[in-house]
Design a protein around this motif. Sequence first.
Motif, PDB file in Angstrom:
ATOM      1  N   SER A  91       0.706  -1.251   0.026  1.00 44.10           N
ATOM      2  CA  SER A  91      -0.060   0.171  -0.004  1.00 44.10           C
ATOM      3  C   SER A  91       0.827   1.180  -0.084  1.00 44.10           C
ATOM      4  O   SER A  91       0.370   2.298  -0.522  1.00 44.10           O
ATOM      5  CB  SER A  91      -1.024   0.113   1.117  1.00 44.10           C
ATOM      6  OG  SER A  91      -1.791  -0.996   1.199  1.00 44.10           O
ATOM      7  N   GLU A  95       0.155   3.840  -3.013  1.00 42.24           N
ATOM      8  CA  GLU A  95      -0.367   5.163  -2.723  1.00 42.24           C
ATOM      9  C   GLU A  95       0.382   6.300  -3.281  1.00 42.24           C
ATOM     10  O   GLU A  95      -0.015   7.414  -3.462  1.00 42.24           O
ATOM     11  CB  GLU A  95      -0.753   5.302  -1.204  1.00 42.24           C
ATOM     12  CG  GLU A  95      -1.773   4.290  -0.807  1.00 42.24           C
ATOM     13  CD  GLU A  95      -3.244   4.808  -1.239  1.00 42.24           C
ATOM     14  OE1 GLU A  95      -3.327   6.065  -1.515  1.00 42.24           O
ATOM     15  OE2 GLU A  95      -3.928   3.877  -1.493  1.00 42.24           O
ATOM     16  N   SER A  96       1.835   6.111  -3.206  1.00 40.54           N
ATOM     17  CA  SER A  96       2.718   7.299  -3.590  1.00 40.54           C
ATOM     18  C   SER A  96       3.254   7.112  -4.974  1.00 40.54           C
ATOM     19  O   SER A  96       3.869   8.000  -5.292  1.00 40.54           O
ATOM     20  CB  SER A  96       3.693   7.116  -2.357  1.00 40.54           C
ATOM     21  OG  SER A  96       4.402   5.903  -2.693  1.00 40.54           O
ATOM     22  N   HIS A 112       3.533  18.318  -6.239  1.00 41.29           N
ATOM     23  CA  HIS A 112       3.021  17.062  -6.492  1.00 41.29           C
ATOM     24  C   HIS A 112       3.579  15.762  -5.919  1.00 41.29           C
ATOM     25  O   HIS A 112       2.794  14.853  -5.532  1.00 41.29           O
ATOM     26  CB  HIS A 112       2.755  16.776  -7.765  1.00 41.29           C
ATOM     27  CG  HIS A 112       2.084  15.504  -8.377  1.00 41.29           C
ATOM     28  ND1 HIS A 112       0.616  15.333  -8.360  1.00 41.29           N
ATOM     29  CD2 HIS A 112       2.685  14.514  -9.130  1.00 41.29           C
ATOM     30  CE1 HIS A 112       0.448  13.950  -8.622  1.00 41.29           C
ATOM     31  NE2 HIS A 112       1.753  13.508  -9.178  1.00 41.29           N
ATOM     32  N   GLU A 115       3.165  15.706  -2.133  1.00 35.98           N
ATOM     33  CA  GLU A 115       1.893  15.258  -1.836  1.00 35.98           C
ATOM     34  C   GLU A 115       1.614  13.689  -1.880  1.00 35.98           C
ATOM     35  O   GLU A 115       1.127  12.914  -0.865  1.00 35.98           O
ATOM     36  CB  GLU A 115       0.849  16.061  -2.762  1.00 35.98           C
ATOM     37  CG  GLU A 115      -0.791  15.728  -2.614  1.00 35.98           C
ATOM     38  CD  GLU A 115      -1.585  16.365  -3.165  1.00 35.98           C
ATOM     39  OE1 GLU A 115      -1.082  17.155  -4.234  1.00 35.98           O
ATOM     40  OE2 GLU A 115      -2.759  15.942  -3.416  1.00 35.98           O
ATOM     41  N   MET A 116       2.213  13.039  -3.077  1.00 35.54           N
ATOM     42  CA  MET A 116       2.063  11.445  -3.247  1.00 35.54           C
ATOM     43  C   MET A 116       3.010  11.023  -2.058  1.00 35.54           C
ATOM     44  O   MET A 116       2.665   9.964  -1.533  1.00 35.54           O
ATOM     45  CB  MET A 116       2.696  11.247  -4.427  1.00 35.54           C
ATOM     46  CG  MET A 116       1.824  11.861  -5.556  1.00 35.54           C
ATOM     47  SD  MET A 116       0.022  11.114  -5.544  1.00 35.54           S
ATOM     48  CE  MET A 116      -0.865  12.489  -5.013  1.00 35.54           C
ATOM     49  N   ASN A 117       4.178  11.535  -1.790  1.00 37.26           N
ATOM     50  CA  ASN A 117       4.991  10.932  -0.537  1.00 37.26           C
ATOM     51  C   ASN A 117       4.270  11.072   0.521  1.00 37.26           C
ATOM     52  O   ASN A 117       4.256   9.967   1.543  1.00 37.26           O
ATOM     53  CB  ASN A 117       6.319  11.684  -0.735  1.00 37.26           C
ATOM     54  CG  ASN A 117       7.432  10.801   0.236  1.00 37.26           C
ATOM     55  OD1 ASN A 117       7.223   9.923   0.363  1.00 37.26           O
ATOM     56  ND2 ASN A 117       8.670  11.248   0.031  1.00 37.26           N
ATOM     57  N   ASP A 118       3.695  12.095   1.029  1.00 35.05           N
ATOM     58  CA  ASP A 118       2.676  12.089   2.397  1.00 35.05           C
ATOM     59  C   ASP A 118       1.454  11.044   2.185  1.00 35.05           C
ATOM     60  O   ASP A 118       1.172  10.638   3.213  1.00 35.05           O
ATOM     61  CB  ASP A 118       2.465  13.401   2.222  1.00 35.05           C
ATOM     62  CG  ASP A 118       3.228  14.465   2.614  1.00 35.05           C
ATOM     63  OD1 ASP A 118       4.402  14.145   3.059  1.00 35.05           O
ATOM     64  OD2 ASP A 118       2.993  15.867   2.330  1.00 35.05           O
ATOM     65  N   ALA A 119       1.272  10.905   0.955  1.00 33.22           N
ATOM     66  CA  ALA A 119      -0.132   9.982   0.885  1.00 33.22           C
ATOM     67  C   ALA A 119       0.238   8.588   1.331  1.00 33.22           C
ATOM     68  O   ALA A 119      -0.325   7.952   1.964  1.00 33.22           O
ATOM     69  CB  ALA A 119      -0.555  10.081  -0.503  1.00 33.22           C
ATOM     70  N   GLY A 120       1.571   8.113   0.947  1.00 31.71           N
ATOM     71  CA  GLY A 120       2.061   6.724   1.157  1.00 31.71           C
ATOM     72  C   GLY A 120       2.375   6.758   2.671  1.00 31.71           C
ATOM     73  O   GLY A 120       2.879   5.628   3.389  1.00 31.71           O
ATOM     74  N   GLN A 121       2.682   7.963   3.323  1.00 30.55           N
ATOM     75  CA  GLN A 121       3.495   7.930   4.778  1.00 30.55           C
ATOM     76  C   GLN A 121       2.590   7.208   5.681  1.00 30.55           C
ATOM     77  O   GLN A 121       3.248   6.671   6.568  1.00 30.55           O
ATOM     78  CB  GLN A 121       3.617   9.578   5.074  1.00 30.55           C
ATOM     79  CG  GLN A 121       4.256   9.390   6.688  1.00 30.55           C
ATOM     80  CD  GLN A 121       4.346  11.200   6.943  1.00 30.55           C
ATOM     81  OE1 GLN A 121       4.534  11.776   6.131  1.00 30.55           O
ATOM     82  NE2 GLN A 121       4.301  11.393   8.124  1.00 30.55           N
TER      83      GLN A 121
END
Length: 421
Positions: A91, A95-96, A112, A115-121
């Motif tokens: 996941s 997510e990222s 961008h 933002e994707m890195n944070d989404a996978g955090q």
Amino acid sequence: MSVYGFQDILSGPFAQYLQLSAKIGGDVAQQAEFVNKAFNAQLAFIQLASTSSQPTQTQLPNLLKPTSDQISAIQEFREKHRTSPFFNHLSAISESVPALGWVCVSPTPGPHVKEMNDAGQFYTNRVLKDWKEKDATHVEWARSWVQTLSELQQYIKQHHTTGLVWAGKTAPPSGPAAPPPPPPPVLPPVGDMSLNADGSDDGRSALFAQINRGEDITKGLKRVTAEMQTHKNPGLRTGPAPFKAPTASPVAPGAKPVETAKAPVFNRDGKKWLIEYQKNNRDLVVDGAEMNNVVYVFKCENSTINVKGKINSIFLDSCKKCAVVFDTVVSSIEFVNCQSVQMQVLGHVPTISIDKTDGCQMYLSEKSKNVEIISSKSSEMNVLLPKGTAGDFTEHPIPEQFKTTVNGNGGLSTICVESLG
């Protein structure tokens, strides 16, 4: 430079991610094969952009198809393996990995990726929490992936600040330039990555129990040395094939990389002034620069750079015991991975950025008292303000220690505190 910079990511933290994925094995290793194809497809796309003019909106989807297909495969793999014991790993990537879509974002593609890195955090933090006491390999795996995306963001900031640069004049092909290469052979297992004998991991193990560590999880990664970077070492450019990510030569455990002497560089490449590998040179002068020019200083020692006139920005990377004196900077001056550096501004500078630097003395002018100083992971930083007209300065240290408390609203309050040590 853009292509070589992306290859540095592939041979750095991304190569470590692939190694650790192979070591963990199972679903993590299988998903990593798709991720490897996605990054190599993006490398092919960046290579195409470096030699072609910008495509039309109807051409773009076909050119991006190899990358988008692999992103879809990564996400589908995760959905089909919801019962996997490594579901958090799958996941975190799923997510990222849409961060690779930055090539379609303008005018600010860098945020961008963050933002994707944070989404996978959320999922990388779960990996850290679940595996910290079981197997440090998984902790390093999460760090290497986060570091890969962090370096991708920095790469975009340096080479494609306002969007992917199409640098050529020839029209792009109607389809992909070339299919992505096959995945590399399975790399040998990496060395022992367990925590210290006392379980301290350099005294910071307690932090792993916290969920929201942010970018701190990247601290343990080893940086790629200049000898491994293709855009700093032309000798590594072994052929025209741009789609093969170079891998670093194996180094025996505990051995230090051999530092080879580099020829000093001082030249102008378009809008960029390159000053590299200068040692004990106090007479480096950048004269005749224009307002849109950039001065890039890399791995210099015991040297002084004098920048005359108004210039866009100055960047010091991995320098030691160096000083820079300049008139006016339009954007900023940045110090990264430096030791014992000094700067003096005679005119105006709006922003000073200090990252992973130990020892930075900043002499300001009367016109620069409204400067913004942004610092992170640095120490021994001092600002010297002009006092009177006799050339005297007043020294003020930048705080390095902070105290954070939970306030009544459920948030955090942070203040600077004086070091008692």
